[in-house]
Design a protein around this motif. Structure first.
Motif, mmCIF file in Angstrom:
data_model
loop_
_atom_site.group_PDB
_atom_site.id
_atom_site.type_symbol
_atom_site.label_atom_id
_atom_site.label_comp_id
_atom_site.label_asym_id
_atom_site.label_seq_id
_atom_site.Cartn_x
_atom_site.Cartn_y
_atom_site.Cartn_z
ATOM 1 N N LEU A 1 7.817 -5.781 -13.803
ATOM 2 C CA LEU A 1 8.043 -7.067 -14.467
ATOM 3 C C LEU A 1 6.777 -7.924 -14.418
ATOM 4 C CD1 LEU A 1 10.230 -8.756 -15.883
ATOM 5 C CD2 LEU A 1 10.884 -9.644 -13.631
ATOM 6 N N ILE A 2 6.081 -7.890 -13.301
ATOM 7 C CA ILE A 2 4.810 -8.619 -13.182
ATOM 8 C C ILE A 2 3.790 -8.070 -14.188
ATOM 9 C CG2 ILE A 2 2.837 -9.081 -11.672
ATOM 10 C CD1 ILE A 2 4.835 -9.016 -9.306
ATOM 11 N N ASN A 3 3.661 -6.760 -14.215
ATOM 12 C CA ASN A 3 2.671 -6.148 -15.113
ATOM 13 C C ASN A 3 2.992 -6.388 -16.584
ATOM 14 O OD1 ASN A 3 0.972 -5.157 -13.111
ATOM 15 N ND2 ASN A 3 2.064 -3.207 -12.950
ATOM 16 N N ARG A 4 4.279 -6.491 -16.897
ATOM 17 C CA ARG A 4 4.673 -6.718 -18.287
ATOM 18 C C ARG A 4 4.274 -8.100 -18.808
ATOM 19 N NH1 ARG A 4 10.538 -6.185 -18.944
ATOM 20 N NH2 ARG A 4 10.909 -5.328 -16.869
ATOM 21 N N PRO B 1 4.596 1.055 3.659
ATOM 22 C CA PRO B 1 5.425 1.789 2.683
ATOM 23 C C PRO B 1 5.283 1.273 1.249
ATOM 24 C CG PRO B 1 6.716 1.108 4.616
ATOM 25 C CD PRO B 1 5.424 0.370 4.668
ATOM 26 N N TRP B 2 4.670 0.101 1.088
ATOM 27 C CA TRP B 2 4.633 -0.543 -0.217
ATOM 28 C C TRP B 2 3.215 -0.652 -0.794
ATOM 29 C CZ3 TRP B 2 9.566 -0.915 -1.468
ATOM 30 C CH2 TRP B 2 10.500 -1.029 -0.430
ATOM 31 N N THR B 3 2.229 -0.196 -0.034
ATOM 32 C CA THR B 3 0.832 -0.351 -0.444
ATOM 33 C C THR B 3 0.546 0.318 -1.782
ATOM 34 O OG1 THR B 3 0.113 -0.468 1.861
ATOM 35 C CG2 THR B 3 -1.560 0.063 0.221
ATOM 36 N N GLU B 4 0.967 1.562 -1.927
ATOM 37 C CA GLU B 4 0.699 2.300 -3.168
ATOM 38 C C GLU B 4 1.363 1.613 -4.355
ATOM 39 O OE1 GLU B 4 1.307 6.784 -5.077
ATOM 40 O OE2 GLU B 4 1.859 6.372 -2.992
ATOM 41 N N LEU B 5 2.579 1.138 -4.168
ATOM 42 C CA LEU B 5 3.302 0.478 -5.256
ATOM 43 C C LEU B 5 2.607 -0.819 -5.669
ATOM 44 C CD1 LEU B 5 5.733 0.338 -7.129
ATOM 45 C CD2 LEU B 5 7.049 -0.667 -5.239
ATOM 46 N N PHE B 6 2.222 -1.641 -4.709
ATOM 47 C CA PHE B 6 1.562 -2.905 -5.028
ATOM 48 C C PHE B 6 0.157 -2.686 -5.580
ATOM 49 C CE2 PHE B 6 5.109 -4.819 -3.033
ATOM 50 C CZ PHE B 6 5.104 -6.165 -3.374
ATOM 51 N N SER B 7 -0.409 -1.523 -5.314
ATOM 52 C CA SER B 7 -1.734 -1.204 -5.877
ATOM 53 C C SER B 7 -1.682 -1.038 -7.389
ATOM 54 C CB SER B 7 -2.285 0.079 -5.247
ATOM 55 O OG SER B 7 -2.491 -0.089 -3.858
ATOM 56 N N THR B 8 -0.481 -0.854 -7.934
ATOM 57 C CA THR B 8 -0.350 -0.677 -9.385
ATOM 58 C C THR B 8 -0.315 -2.020 -10.129
ATOM 59 O OG1 THR B 8 2.091 -0.634 -9.325
ATOM 60 C CG2 THR B 8 0.930 1.462 -9.021
ATOM 61 N N LEU B 9 -0.345 -3.135 -9.413
ATOM 62 C CA LEU B 9 -0.416 -4.444 -10.063
ATOM 63 C C LEU B 9 -1.705 -4.542 -10.875
ATOM 64 C CD1 LEU B 9 0.838 -6.749 -7.165
ATOM 65 C CD2 LEU B 9 2.005 -6.371 -9.345
ATOM 66 N N TYR C 1 17.277 -9.880 -5.014
ATOM 67 C CA TYR C 1 16.433 -9.143 -5.958
ATOM 68 C C TYR C 1 16.673 -9.593 -7.401
ATOM 69 C CZ TYR C 1 15.523 -5.999 -2.021
ATOM 70 O OH TYR C 1 15.152 -5.472 -0.807
ATOM 71 N N ASN C 2 17.210 -10.786 -7.566
ATOM 72 C CA ASN C 2 17.485 -11.315 -8.900
ATOM 73 C C ASN C 2 16.234 -12.008 -9.442
ATOM 74 O OD1 ASN C 2 18.890 -12.105 -11.204
ATOM 75 N ND2 ASN C 2 19.733 -13.939 -10.234
ATOM 76 N N PHE C 3 15.193 -11.221 -9.699
ATOM 77 C CA PHE C 3 13.873 -11.751 -10.055
ATOM 78 C C PHE C 3 13.905 -12.514 -11.378
ATOM 79 C CE2 PHE C 3 12.972 -8.193 -7.220
ATOM 80 C CZ PHE C 3 12.089 -8.795 -6.329
ATOM 81 N N LYS C 4 13.247 -13.679 -11.360
ATOM 82 C CA LYS C 4 13.152 -14.513 -12.547
ATOM 83 C C LYS C 4 11.685 -14.775 -12.883
ATOM 84 C CE LYS C 4 17.626 -15.128 -12.815
ATOM 85 N NZ LYS C 4 18.419 -14.501 -13.910
ATOM 86 N N LYS D 1 14.397 -1.758 -6.668
ATOM 87 C CA LYS D 1 14.332 -3.168 -7.067
ATOM 88 C C LYS D 1 12.887 -3.687 -7.023
ATOM 89 C CE LYS D 1 18.781 -3.831 -7.629
ATOM 90 N NZ LYS D 1 19.362 -4.122 -8.959
ATOM 91 N N ILE D 2 12.127 -3.243 -6.026
ATOM 92 C CA ILE D 2 10.730 -3.687 -5.928
ATOM 93 C C ILE D 2 9.897 -3.037 -7.027
ATOM 94 C CG2 ILE D 2 8.720 -3.885 -4.420
ATOM 95 C CD1 ILE D 2 11.219 -5.513 -3.596
ATOM 96 N N GLU D 3 10.188 -1.799 -7.352
ATOM 97 C CA GLU D 3 9.499 -1.147 -8.476
ATOM 98 C C GLU D 3 9.757 -1.921 -9.767
ATOM 99 O OE1 GLU D 3 10.998 2.818 -8.479
ATOM 100 O OE2 GLU D 3 9.666 3.512 -6.867
#
Length: 409
Positions: A187-190, A212-220, A141-144, A180-182
């Motif tokens: 980070l993507i949206n920023r 389980p992740w659909t709602e979260l990814f919908s915020t992209l 989860y060390n996103f770059k 971590k996924i949130e």
């Protein structure tokens, strides 16, 4: 069953050999017992997860992934240690043979040599051992955010400084930390890019892994839209389905799910992105991969509604498609976006100095930006992970590409 017996026998033999090095280094019995217990626990968990505890067929679920990761970590430690000790044993055998053959009284054995090599071997082996554990605990989860500026002679003036965010290889079935996924989604949206492009592998095998992740990814968010293509894992080819109809329904469910998230899924299709009266073509092909991977991608169909002189961005999951088909096509594809390789989730990268992973022996274009025949490709290192539940040196990536109009000379 025979394969399991052979595997267990080899694993135990490696453990005994490594134990000898441990006894040379340490005089404390509790250290030996701790090593034996840990080694047996790792082995027992691996065997259990892939036999008695396996009710998922070929699906590599989270418990099996971690069992594999821990086994890989332990084997790496043992094999590196043994490599040093085996070379010492060969030396001693050759020395003994020399003495017997020539009757020399010269001493070829050194009492401290074994101890020194054991300490050296275990010290070196501890580095990848620790790195693999870190990769499972933190590295995955060390996103770059990796940023590139790409210049083009024929980019429409209106698209100068146009910003693209690319993500790839989500593999949502492997996620185990929502916070971590949130963070990654935020980070993507920023980045506040003009358009968001996802280049395949939303799931490992089944559409419901994404539920389980659909709602979260919908915020992209991206003001000019979110577009996607399919990767090899999205077709459900790596699982035993009860019927062909069930497999087909799974794929249709995934397509619907992507659209519900807000992605415009391109299935050998094209769209135009427009700005101030100018436009660029966005083309998306289904998966096309060399070496036994699905070849559903149809570049001719995908480009059928665009003009040859359009500025073109192609989304194609597997970079072997670019190498084998795209760069030699009669159309000029200015920028191709791919993923698939994950950078093998293991390697060494020091920007400007070194970029290496074993995956380079399979894929010529495996991570980052490359140029051939005046055409660019970016191979994203992947957002998620699969198989080994971690990353070492090759971190999860969010790519930001800014298109630039090359200045007139």
């Amino acid at each position: 069953m025979l394969r399991w017996i052979i595997f267990i026998a080899i694993y135990l033999a490696l453990g005994l050999y490594t134990l000898q090095a441990l006894k040379t280094v340490s005089r404390y019995p509790w250290v030996y017992y701790a090593f034996i217990l840990l080694s047996l626990l790792v082995l027992g968990n691996f065997v259990y997860q892939f036999t008695v505890g396996d009710d998922t067929g070929r699906v590599l679920n989270r418990p099996k992934s971690y069992a594999f990761g821990l086994l890989l970590t332990m084997l790496t430690f043992k094999l590196i240690t043994i490599l040093f000790l085996f070379s010492e044993d060969i030396f001693r055998m050759m020395s003994g043979g020399y003495q017997k053959l020539f009757g020399t009284a010269k001493e070829f054995t050194f009492p401290e040599r074994r101890r020194f090599l054991s300490i050296l071997a275990m010290g070196i082996a501890a580095v990848p051992f620790s790195a693999l554990l870190y990769g499972m605990y933190k590295g995955k989860y060390n996103f770059k955010v990796l940023k590139y500026n790409l210049e083009f002679d024929d980019l429409p003036e209106a698209f100068h400084n146009y910003q693209i965010t690319q993500i790839s290889d989500v593999h949502s079935g492997s996620f185990d930390d929502r916070k971590k996924i949130e963070y990654a989604i935020d980070l993507i949206n920023r980045q506040k890019s003009d358009v968001l492009l996802f280049t395949g592998d939303m799931v490992n095998n089944k559409a419901d892994e994404m539920h389980p992740w659909t709602e979260l990814f919908s915020t992209l968010e991206a003001k000019d839209g979110k577009f996607s293509v399919l990767g090899n894992h999205d077709y459900g080819d790596y699982i035993d389905w009860a019927t062909p109809e069930e497999k087909m329904k799974n794929l249709e469910d995934l397509k619907i799910l992507q659209r519900n998230i807000g992605f415009d899924l391109l299935l050998n299709e094209s769209r135009y992105l427009e700005k101030d009266g100018a436009k660029i073509a966005l083309i998306g092909v289904e998966n096309w991969g060399r070496g036994g991977f699905k070849k559903a991608g149809d570049l001719n169909m995908a480009k059928s509604n665009i003009a040859k002189d359009d500025f073109k961005i192609l989304m194609s999951h597997d970079p072997s498609h670019w190498e084998d088909k795209v760069i030699h096509d009669d159309y000029h594809y200015h920028l191709t976006l791919s993923g698939h390789t994950h950078g093998m989730q293991f390697g060494i990268e020091i920007p400007g100095w070194v970029k290496w992973s074993p995956v380079k022996w399979r894929y010529k274009y495996w991570a980052g930006v490359y140029e051939e025949l005046g055409q660019y490709i970016n191979v994203n290192r992947g957002f998620g992970f699969l198989g080994y539940p971690g990353r070492v040196g090759i971190w999860p990536e969010i790519t930001v590409i800014t298109l630039k109009k090359k200045p007139m000379v």
